[in-house]
Structures are given as structure tokens and as C-alpha cells.
Design a protein around this motif. Sequence first.
Motif, short mmCIF file in Angstrom:
data_model
loop_
_atom_site.label_atom_id
_atom_site.label_comp_id
_atom_site.label_asym_id
_atom_site.label_seq_id
_atom_site.Cartn_x
_atom_site.Cartn_y
_atom_site.Cartn_z
N ARG A 224 76.70 -59.37 10.97
CA ARG A 224 76.87 -58.21 11.87
C ARG A 224 76.34 -58.60 13.25
N LYS A 226 75.74 -57.14 17.14
CA LYS A 226 75.74 -56.00 18.05
C LYS A 226 76.03 -56.51 19.46
N ARG A 227 77.12 -55.99 20.05
CA ARG A 227 77.47 -56.43 21.40
C ARG A 227 76.65 -55.65 22.42
N ASP A 229 77.56 -53.68 24.67
CA ASP A 229 78.01 -52.28 24.83
C ASP A 229 77.69 -51.43 23.60
N THR A 231 78.70 -51.80 20.51
CA THR A 231 79.66 -51.86 19.40
C THR A 231 79.29 -52.99 18.45
N LEU A 232 79.77 -52.84 17.21
CA LEU A 232 79.40 -53.80 16.17
C LEU A 232 80.62 -54.65 15.82
N ALA A 233 80.43 -55.97 15.74
CA ALA A 233 81.51 -56.85 15.27
C ALA A 233 81.06 -57.43 13.93
#
Length: 246
Positions: A224, A226-227, A229, A231-233
Motif C-alpha cells: 500500500r 500513500k501518495r 495527495d 490517495t492510496l495505490a
Amino acid sequence: MNITILRFDTIDSTNSEALKEARHGADEGLCVVARQQTAGRGRMGRTWVSPPNSGLYFSVVLRPKFDVKYLPLITLMSGVAVYDTLAEFGLKPDIKWVNDVLINDKKVCGILAETTDTDKGLAVVVGIGINLKSSNFPLEIANIATSLEAELDRSVTPFELENSLVKFLNYWYEMLCLENGRGEILRAWQQRSSYYSNKNVRVSLDNEILTGTTDGLEANGALRLKRADGTLAIIQAGDVERLRVE
Ligand code: BTN
């Protein structure tokens, strides 16, 4: 797992040999070990330079019976086993998602898991390369790789390492196959890896590069991220690099 070891002086790749053995019906636990490889391979089509007696070149055949969605945990489980092996030698390793074992931020071990269909069902081969000596490192990796000899100031034989590796692989693979074992593997990985959370990283995917902070693992071992901004990738496969904040 019943361990049987097939030894070779020179071989193209212990992974290729183990995949062949698996297709010919080899049982789970068959290990292939070689003194040198002429076509050792790493992830993403890279070469794993494998001169004689300079590393442990090791592959094991597994025949997991659990749901295929958890197959990526086999790589994490193998990283945990290598970590414990190196810790037994007094070293303080780290695991970089998904398959690199590091000492002082330098790579000492790479893990390549490959699958093949066989008459007995799906087989997974886990290939493990551990650097024992640095003297033969190609120039391009000399600054980013290390070896047991460099870290311990003494030479270690492949045989010493192999005994310990087989012991921990056996232990952690049996754990992974238990009903509640998957959680145990994730916990063990978390305890051993500084990359589990809060690490600033750059992740190279097939056609994009992401940056962010690591934020734990999914149940199947995906990373996981966290960017900035918020958001999660979810990263299933990619190359992770530590970003140093200047
Ligand atoms: C990587 O970091 O890219 C994975 C490297 C895996 C190397 C090992 S050495 C033993 C086994 N045989 C191979 O051809 N590759 C793996």
C-alpha cells in the motif's frame, strides 16, 4: 516438507533446473544447489551474476495447496526465511518489498519466484541468491550490493548458509500453509522490514513511476502506497527504491 538436495557444479540456472524437475513430477521440497550458474536470472529479465563459490545459488520446488490469490506471499515468506538465516549469523538485515534482503541498505540477496503447470498441479519454484563474496561484483552493482564476507569480515561457505536457510524455509513455509498462517507471515514480514510503513519510496511500474509513503501490506502481500495527495495505490508488482529526503 521433505527436503532433498540435488547438487550441481555448474548449471545454467538452478531455477530452470527446479522448474524442469517440477514438470517431471518432483515432490515439494526438492532443492537445487549449484556452485556456479552460467545463466542465473533475476527479476525483470535481469542477469544474476553467479561466479563459482561466490554466492549461494539455491532453488526449491513448492506445491502450495492454498488459494492462488495468496501465491505472492511465497516471496514474502522466503524473504522472512532469508532474514532469519542472516540474523543467525549475527547480521542485522532489512527486507525491501518485495524480494530484496539488504544489509546497511545494500542488497545481499535476491529472490525470484516462478510458477509452472505440472501433471500434479501448479508448482512454484523459489530461487534465492545470496552474495558470499564481493570480489567478483560487476562494476554496476559494486556500490549497491554487499556480501556476507564484506559484512562479517570472514568467509562463509555456501554449505553453512544452506543448512540454516533450509531450516527457516521449512519452518515459514509450513506456517504459510496453515489456515491462520498467512497473517503470521504478514506479521513476521512487518517485524523485519523497515519498508512496511512510513518509508518514502519511488515505485517503478511497467509504464509509470509513483512516489509516496509506504502504508502496510494487503492480505495478499501487495504494497500500500500513500501518495502526497492522500490517495492510496495498491502495488502488486514493481521495483521499490528508497527516496532520501535531502
Ligand atoms: C532478483 O533480485 O532479481 C532475484 C535474483 C534471484 C537469483 C537466484 S540465484 C538462484 C536462482 N537461480 C536463478 O537463476 N535465479 C535465482
